[in-house]
Design a protein around this motif. Structure first.
Motif, PDB file in Angstrom:
ATOM      1  N   LEU A   1       0.832  -1.202   0.000  1.00 47.36           N
ATOM      2  CA  LEU A   1       0.000   0.000   0.000  1.00 47.36           C
ATOM      3  C   LEU A   1       0.870   1.258   0.000  1.00 47.36           C
ATOM      4  O   LEU A   1       0.578   2.225  -0.703  1.00 47.36           O
ATOM      5  CB  LEU A   1      -0.931  -0.004   1.210  1.00 47.36           C
ATOM      6  N   GLU A   2       1.962   1.243   0.756  1.00 48.04           N
ATOM      7  CA  GLU A   2       2.875   2.388   0.765  1.00 48.04           C
ATOM      8  C   GLU A   2       3.517   2.572  -0.607  1.00 48.04           C
ATOM      9  O   GLU A   2       3.710   3.701  -1.071  1.00 48.04           O
ATOM     10  CB  GLU A   2       3.935   2.215   1.845  1.00 48.04           C
ATOM     11  N   TYR A   3       3.841   1.457  -1.258  1.00 48.43           N
ATOM     12  CA  TYR A   3       4.376   1.536  -2.626  1.00 48.43           C
ATOM     13  C   TYR A   3       3.361   2.201  -3.555  1.00 48.43           C
ATOM     14  O   TYR A   3       3.721   3.078  -4.356  1.00 48.43           O
ATOM     15  CB  TYR A   3       4.716   0.144  -3.145  1.00 48.43           C
ATOM     16  N   PHE A   4       2.095   1.813  -3.441  1.00 50.45           N
ATOM     17  CA  PHE A   4       1.050   2.420  -4.264  1.00 50.45           C
ATOM     18  C   PHE A   4       0.984   3.930  -4.028  1.00 50.45           C
ATOM     19  O   PHE A   4       0.873   4.719  -4.967  1.00 50.45           O
ATOM     20  CB  PHE A   4      -0.307   1.772  -3.946  1.00 50.45           C
ATOM     21  N   ARG A   5       1.052   4.330  -2.768  1.00 54.04           N
ATOM     22  CA  ARG A   5       0.967   5.750  -2.455  1.00 54.04           C
ATOM     23  C   ARG A   5       2.170   6.519  -2.981  1.00 54.04           C
ATOM     24  O   ARG A   5       2.042   7.666  -3.427  1.00 54.04           O
ATOM     25  CB  ARG A   5       0.809   5.930  -0.952  1.00 54.04           C
ATOM     26  N   GLU A   6       3.351   5.891  -2.952  1.00 55.41           N
ATOM     27  CA  GLU A   6       4.531   6.537  -3.523  1.00 55.41           C
ATOM     28  C   GLU A   6       4.383   6.715  -5.030  1.00 55.41           C
ATOM     29  O   GLU A   6       4.760   7.754  -5.581  1.00 55.41           O
ATOM     30  CB  GLU A   6       5.777   5.702  -3.201  1.00 55.41           C
ATOM     31  N   VAL A   7       3.831   5.708  -5.685  1.00 56.68           N
ATOM     32  CA  VAL A   7       3.584   5.815  -7.122  1.00 56.68           C
ATOM     33  C   VAL A   7       2.570   6.933  -7.400  1.00 56.68           C
ATOM     34  O   VAL A   7       2.751   7.730  -8.340  1.00 56.68           O
ATOM     35  CB  VAL A   7       3.084   4.467  -7.683  1.00 56.68           C
ATOM     36  N   GLU A   8       1.520   7.011  -6.585  1.00 56.03           N
ATOM     37  CA  GLU A   8       0.528   8.069  -6.751  1.00 56.03           C
ATOM     38  C   GLU A   8       1.154   9.442  -6.553  1.00 56.03           C
ATOM     39  O   GLU A   8       0.858  10.386  -7.304  1.00 56.03           O
ATOM     40  CB  GLU A   8      -0.609   7.873  -5.737  1.00 56.03           C
ATOM     41  N   ARG A   9       2.018   9.573  -5.550  1.00 54.68           N
ATOM     42  CA  ARG A   9       2.683  10.851  -5.303  1.00 54.68           C
ATOM     43  C   ARG A   9       3.531  11.261  -6.503  1.00 54.68           C
ATOM     44  O   ARG A   9       3.495  12.401  -6.959  1.00 54.68           O
ATOM     45  CB  ARG A   9       3.551  10.766  -4.050  1.00 54.68           C
ATOM     46  N   ALA A  10       4.306  10.323  -7.000  1.00 54.30           N
ATOM     47  CA  ALA A  10       5.164  10.619  -8.142  1.00 54.30           C
ATOM     48  C   ALA A  10       4.342  10.959  -9.376  1.00 54.30           C
ATOM     49  O   ALA A  10       4.669  11.890 -10.126  1.00 54.30           O
ATOM     50  CB  ALA A  10       6.074   9.423  -8.423  1.00 54.30           C
TER      51      ALA A  10
END
Length: 294
Positions: free
Chosen positions: A66-75
């Motif tokens: 989930l944190e990986y998903f959020r990092e992708v969303e941020r980028a």
């Protein structure tokens, strides 16, 4: 290894919504499709969820994904803001707000989308704590809250002000605090707190809410005024919630005393500015609110 974005989106929504039924409804997919996406991810990364009867819980691997998903969303959002800053009428507008201001803004957002069909409007109702979390996790670009967050990751600016209102049935004569005792209180999730703040100013020499009988409760902001309009009690609500009610002629707002006025704050991540289209939408919403509620 690249993660299939559709699988990842299904997983992120499932983590937010808590069960497969609501996830499928939000994504406009079948539950079987959502389940398949999760199985595909678990085949790659191992167990991601603890499945309970009515909800799911993330494992440590699920939390990491989930944190990986959020990092992708941020980028992705940062890249979108940089590359498409001049695209004012095309793209995603995402806003999360408490109920009262949301009732006022959502129709205005739809009006704006009708005038600019290239925009995609995503709006969610949520309490302050969830608004802050949704912006911090980059699930929404913007939020509105009733307090100024003390978090260096959040940028905040004044959006508007909203007074609390004492609202009675229109047909019931008002004669002071005794009228409130007679009517009783229609409660809601923030009701006692709001009423205590307002009544302590209006009627400082009375026992206040301790003496007033509860006559009902609703957690749906659009329905709180329904029993009031039928003469079943009084309530205290922010002004925009009252203005959104469909039968204004069945309500009376009791003025007087020192007003209780809350500042509403627009918040967004401090790492990058709002996209140009988001800034433009906020400006238009403020203009419409000021014009409509002078």
């Amino acid at each position: 290894m690249m993660v299939n974005p559709q699988w990842l989106r299904s997983f992120a929504v499932l983590a937010e919504r808590g069960n497969f039924t609501r996830t499928a409804e939000q994504l406009n997919l079948t539950q079987a499709a959502v389940s398949q996406h999760i199985r595909n991810l678990e085949h790659q990364y191992g167990s991601l969820l603890i499945r309970h009867h009515r909800h799911v819980e993330l494992t440590p691997a699920g939390t990491a994904l989930l944190e990986y998903f959020r990092e992708v969303e941020r980028a992705s959002r940062a890249l979108d803001a940089r590359l498409n800053a001049d695209q004012l009428e095309v793209g995603d507008i995402s806003l999360v707000t408490p109920g009262s201001i949301g009732l006022a803004l959502y129709p205005l957002l739809l009006d704006y989308q009708q005038a600019h069909p290239g925009l995609i409007i995503r709006h969610r109702f949520a309490p302050d704590s969830e608004v802050l979390e949704a912006v911090l996790s980059n699930r929404f670009e913007m939020g509105i809250v009733t307090f100024k967050p003390q978090d260096e990751r959040i940028e905040s600016q004044t959006f508007t002000e909203e007074p609390l209102e004492l609202i009675l049935p229109a047909a019931h004569p008002y004669a002071g605090f005794e009228t409130l005792l007679e009517l009783g209180f229609v409660d809601h999730p923030d009701g006692v707190g709001m009423a205590t703040r307002l009544l302590s100013r209006r009627y400082p020499d009375t026992p206040g809410m301790r003496a007033i009988q509860a006559k009902g409760f609703s957690n749906q902001v659009g329905l709180i005024l329904e029993p009031v309009s039928r003469g079943l009690g009084f309530t205290v609500l922010p002004r925009f919630a009252r203005l959104a009610f469909h039968q204004q002629d069945k309500l009376q707002v009791v003025e007087g005393g020192n007003p209780v006025v809350d500042t509403l704050w627009l918040i967004y991540r401090s790492e990058w500015p709002l996209s140009s289209r988001a800034s433009r939408v906020i400006e238009r919403m403020q203009e419409r609110l000021n014009a409509n509620h002078r």
